[in-house]
Design a protein around this motif. Structure first.
Motif, PDB file in Angstrom:
ATOM      1  N   THR A  77      16.386 -17.082  -6.300  1.00 17.82           N
ATOM      2  CA  THR A  77      16.159 -17.652  -4.977  1.00 17.82           C
ATOM      3  C   THR A  77      15.364 -16.658  -4.147  1.00 17.82           C
ATOM      4  O   THR A  77      15.693 -15.471  -4.112  1.00 17.82           O
ATOM      5  CB  THR A  77      17.508 -17.932  -4.267  1.00 17.82           C
ATOM      6  OG1 THR A  77      18.288 -18.782  -5.095  1.00 17.82           O
ATOM      7  CG2 THR A  77      17.291 -18.582  -2.928  1.00 17.82           C
ATOM      8  N   ARG A  78      14.317 -17.145  -3.490  1.00 12.04           N
ATOM      9  CA  ARG A  78      13.544 -16.287  -2.588  1.00 12.04           C
ATOM     10  C   ARG A  78      14.349 -16.111  -1.319  1.00 12.04           C
ATOM     11  O   ARG A  78      14.744 -17.072  -0.679  1.00 12.04           O
ATOM     12  CB  ARG A  78      12.192 -16.917  -2.295  1.00 12.04           C
ATOM     13  CG  ARG A  78      11.318 -16.936  -3.529  1.00 12.04           C
ATOM     14  CD  ARG A  78      10.116 -17.816  -3.447  1.00 12.04           C
ATOM     15  NE  ARG A  78       9.415 -17.820  -2.188  1.00 12.04           N
ATOM     16  CZ  ARG A  78       8.456 -18.689  -1.895  1.00 12.04           C
ATOM     17  NH1 ARG A  78       8.103 -19.581  -2.773  1.00 12.04           N
ATOM     18  NH2 ARG A  78       7.860 -18.652  -0.744  1.00 12.04           N
ATOM     19  N   ILE A  79      14.599 -14.858  -0.967  1.00 11.33           N
ATOM     20  CA  ILE A  79      15.395 -14.556   0.225  1.00 11.33           C
ATOM     21  C   ILE A  79      14.697 -13.483   1.040  1.00 11.33           C
ATOM     22  O   ILE A  79      13.762 -12.847   0.603  1.00 11.33           O
ATOM     23  CB  ILE A  79      16.814 -14.058  -0.150  1.00 11.33           C
ATOM     24  CG1 ILE A  79      16.720 -12.754  -0.949  1.00 11.33           C
ATOM     25  CG2 ILE A  79      17.590 -15.105  -0.906  1.00 11.33           C
ATOM     26  CD1 ILE A  79      18.044 -12.040  -1.103  1.00 11.33           C
ATOM     27  N   GLY A  80      15.221 -13.277   2.241  1.00  8.72           N
ATOM     28  CA  GLY A  80      14.840 -12.117   3.049  1.00  8.72           C
ATOM     29  C   GLY A  80      13.360 -11.883   3.187  1.00  8.72           C
ATOM     30  O   GLY A  80      12.591 -12.800   3.423  1.00  8.72           O
ATOM     31  N   MET A  81      13.001 -10.640   3.006  1.00 11.10           N
ATOM     32  CA  MET A  81      11.633 -10.254   3.306  1.00 11.10           C
ATOM     33  C   MET A  81      10.648 -10.985   2.407  1.00 11.10           C
ATOM     34  O   MET A  81      10.862 -11.145   1.221  1.00 11.10           O
ATOM     35  CB  MET A  81      11.465  -8.751   3.195  1.00 11.10           C
ATOM     36  CG  MET A  81      11.151  -8.223   1.829  1.00 11.10           C
ATOM     37  SD  MET A  81      10.905  -6.476   1.855  1.00 11.10           S
ATOM     38  CE  MET A  81      12.483  -5.990   1.218  1.00 11.10           C
ATOM     39  N   GLU A  82       9.604 -11.480   3.043  1.00 11.48           N
ATOM     40  CA  GLU A  82       8.541 -12.168   2.324  1.00 11.48           C
ATOM     41  C   GLU A  82       7.327 -12.190   3.243  1.00 11.48           C
ATOM     42  O   GLU A  82       7.412 -12.682   4.361  1.00 11.48           O
ATOM     43  CB  GLU A  82       8.989 -13.584   1.971  1.00 11.48           C
ATOM     44  CG  GLU A  82       8.021 -14.318   1.089  1.00 11.48           C
ATOM     45  CD  GLU A  82       8.610 -15.624   0.591  1.00 11.48           C
ATOM     46  OE1 GLU A  82       9.198 -15.612  -0.500  1.00 11.48           O
ATOM     47  OE2 GLU A  82       8.477 -16.624   1.300  1.00 11.48           O
ATOM     48  N   SER A  83       6.244 -11.608   2.776  1.00 13.85           N
ATOM     49  CA  SER A  83       5.026 -11.647   3.591  1.00 13.85           C
ATOM     50  C   SER A  83       3.799 -11.563   2.705  1.00 13.85           C
ATOM     51  O   SER A  83       3.862 -11.105   1.564  1.00 13.85           O
ATOM     52  CB  SER A  83       5.019 -10.514   4.626  1.00 13.85           C
ATOM     53  OG  SER A  83       4.868  -9.271   3.990  1.00 13.85           O
ATOM     54  N   PHE A  84       2.701 -12.009   3.264  1.00 13.39           N
ATOM     55  CA  PHE A  84       1.406 -11.972   2.577  1.00 13.39           C
ATOM     56  C   PHE A  84       0.362 -11.684   3.641  1.00 13.39           C
ATOM     57  O   PHE A  84       0.254 -12.411   4.630  1.00 13.39           O
ATOM     58  CB  PHE A  84       1.145 -13.311   1.886  1.00 13.39           C
ATOM     59  CG  PHE A  84      -0.166 -13.393   1.155  1.00 13.39           C
ATOM     60  CD1 PHE A  84      -0.539 -12.398   0.257  1.00 13.39           C
ATOM     61  CD2 PHE A  84      -1.025 -14.436   1.353  1.00 13.39           C
ATOM     62  CE1 PHE A  84      -1.739 -12.476  -0.429  1.00 13.39           C
ATOM     63  CE2 PHE A  84      -2.220 -14.534   0.678  1.00 13.39           C
ATOM     64  CZ  PHE A  84      -2.576 -13.541  -0.222  1.00 13.39           C
ATOM     65  N   ASN A  85      -0.374 -10.578   3.472  1.00 16.56           N
ATOM     66  CA  ASN A  85      -1.338 -10.138   4.471  1.00 16.56           C
ATOM     67  C   ASN A  85      -2.704  -9.927   3.852  1.00 16.56           C
ATOM     68  O   ASN A  85      -2.814  -9.523   2.694  1.00 16.56           O
ATOM     69  CB  ASN A  85      -0.875  -8.813   5.102  1.00 16.56           C
ATOM     70  CG  ASN A  85       0.441  -8.955   5.805  1.00 16.56           C
ATOM     71  OD1 ASN A  85       0.542  -9.655   6.803  1.00 16.56           O
ATOM     72  ND2 ASN A  85       1.478  -8.327   5.267  1.00 16.56           N
ATOM     73  N   ALA A  86      -3.724 -10.179   4.653  1.00 14.08           N
ATOM     74  CA  ALA A  86      -5.104  -9.946   4.212  1.00 14.08           C
ATOM     75  C   ALA A  86      -5.909  -9.389   5.382  1.00 14.08           C
ATOM     76  O   ALA A  86      -5.719  -9.805   6.525  1.00 14.08           O
ATOM     77  CB  ALA A  86      -5.728 -11.247   3.714  1.00 14.08           C
ATOM     78  N   VAL A  87      -6.778  -8.455   5.067  1.00 13.32           N
ATOM     79  CA  VAL A  87      -7.684  -7.889   6.069  1.00 13.32           C
ATOM     80  C   VAL A  87      -9.076  -7.972   5.496  1.00 13.32           C
ATOM     81  O   VAL A  87      -9.345  -7.502   4.384  1.00 13.32           O
ATOM     82  CB  VAL A  87      -7.333  -6.412   6.369  1.00 13.32           C
ATOM     83  CG1 VAL A  87      -8.314  -5.821   7.362  1.00 13.32           C
ATOM     84  CG2 VAL A  87      -5.905  -6.272   6.877  1.00 13.32           C
ATOM     85  N   ALA A  88     -10.014  -8.591   6.233  1.00 15.73           N
ATOM     86  CA  ALA A  88     -11.391  -8.764   5.778  1.00 15.73           C
ATOM     87  C   ALA A  88     -12.310  -7.789   6.505  1.00 15.73           C
ATOM     88  O   ALA A  88     -12.149  -7.545   7.711  1.00 15.73           O
ATOM     89  CB  ALA A  88     -11.855 -10.195   6.010  1.00 15.73           C
ATOM     90  N   TYR A  89     -13.261  -7.220   5.772  1.00 13.16           N
ATOM     91  CA  TYR A  89     -14.250  -6.285   6.323  1.00 13.16           C
ATOM     92  C   TYR A  89     -15.646  -6.783   5.962  1.00 13.16           C
ATOM     93  O   TYR A  89     -15.851  -7.343   4.909  1.00 13.16           O
ATOM     94  CB  TYR A  89     -14.073  -4.894   5.723  1.00 13.16           C
ATOM     95  CG  TYR A  89     -12.723  -4.289   5.953  1.00 13.16           C
ATOM     96  CD1 TYR A  89     -12.446  -3.580   7.098  1.00 13.16           C
ATOM     97  CD2 TYR A  89     -11.718  -4.432   5.002  1.00 13.16           C
ATOM     98  CE1 TYR A  89     -11.200  -3.009   7.317  1.00 13.16           C
ATOM     99  CE2 TYR A  89     -10.469  -3.876   5.191  1.00 13.16           C
ATOM    100  CZ  TYR A  89     -10.221  -3.166   6.345  1.00 13.16           C
ATOM    101  OH  TYR A  89      -8.980  -2.621   6.545  1.00 13.16           O
ATOM    102  N   SER A  90     -16.574  -6.518   6.845  1.00 14.54           N
ATOM    103  CA  SER A  90     -17.960  -6.848   6.542  1.00 14.54           C
ATOM    104  C   SER A  90     -18.875  -5.840   7.213  1.00 14.54           C
ATOM    105  O   SER A  90     -18.510  -5.210   8.199  1.00 14.54           O
ATOM    106  CB  SER A  90     -18.218  -8.287   6.984  1.00 14.54           C
ATOM    107  OG  SER A  90     -19.252  -8.376   7.890  1.00 14.54           O
ATOM    108  N   ASP A  91     -20.063  -5.665   6.653  1.00 13.61           N
ATOM    109  CA  ASP A  91     -21.027  -4.701   7.217  1.00 13.61           C
ATOM    110  C   ASP A  91     -21.882  -5.355   8.273  1.00 13.61           C
ATOM    111  O   ASP A  91     -22.098  -6.503   8.348  1.00 13.61           O
ATOM    112  CB  ASP A  91     -21.910  -4.141   6.105  1.00 13.61           C
ATOM    113  CG  ASP A  91     -21.087  -3.351   5.109  1.00 13.61           C
ATOM    114  OD1 ASP A  91     -20.036  -2.809   5.495  1.00 13.61           O
ATOM    115  OD2 ASP A  91     -21.499  -3.284   3.936  1.00 13.61           O
TER     116      ASP A  91
END
Length: 100
Positions: free
Chosen positions: A86-100
């Motif tokens: 069972t998925r419990i407690g902490m759960e996250s998904f993060n993304a950071v995009a960079y460009s020139d």
């Protein structure tokens, strides 16, 4: 463009999982055909006791991404476990995009 991605999930096992249980993480860009990263974690019977919790993580990078026509990048993190978990407690998904 380049994107740095990270994810974490916490799983609880109500009973001792079978010997060959695995947890898999996969990150896709856009639709399910654009696999960016994939990770497998084995769930060891000797390490996991009944009602145990396991935390799994993934870090990935996506490089040379063309700018989408909608100006929106969409990433999805999928998690799958072959044991009863069972998925419990902490759960996250993060993304950071960079460009020139």
């Amino acid at each position: 463009m380049r994107v740095q991605l990270s994810g974490i999930a916490e799983l609880a096992f109500p009973t001792t999982p079978p010997f060959d249980s695995v947890i898999s993480f996969s990150i896709v860009r856009g639709d399910v055909d654009s696999l960016i990263a994939y990770a497998l974690y084995s769930v060891s019977v000797s390490e996991v006791n009944p009602n145990a919790v396991q935390v799994v993580t993934i870090n990935a990078s996506d490089y040379n991404i063309p700018l989408p026509p909608s100006n929106e990048l969409v990433y999805t993190l999928y998690i799958f476990c072959t044991a009863d978990a069972t998925r419990i407690g902490m759960e996250s998904f993060n993304a950071v995009a960079y460009s020139d």
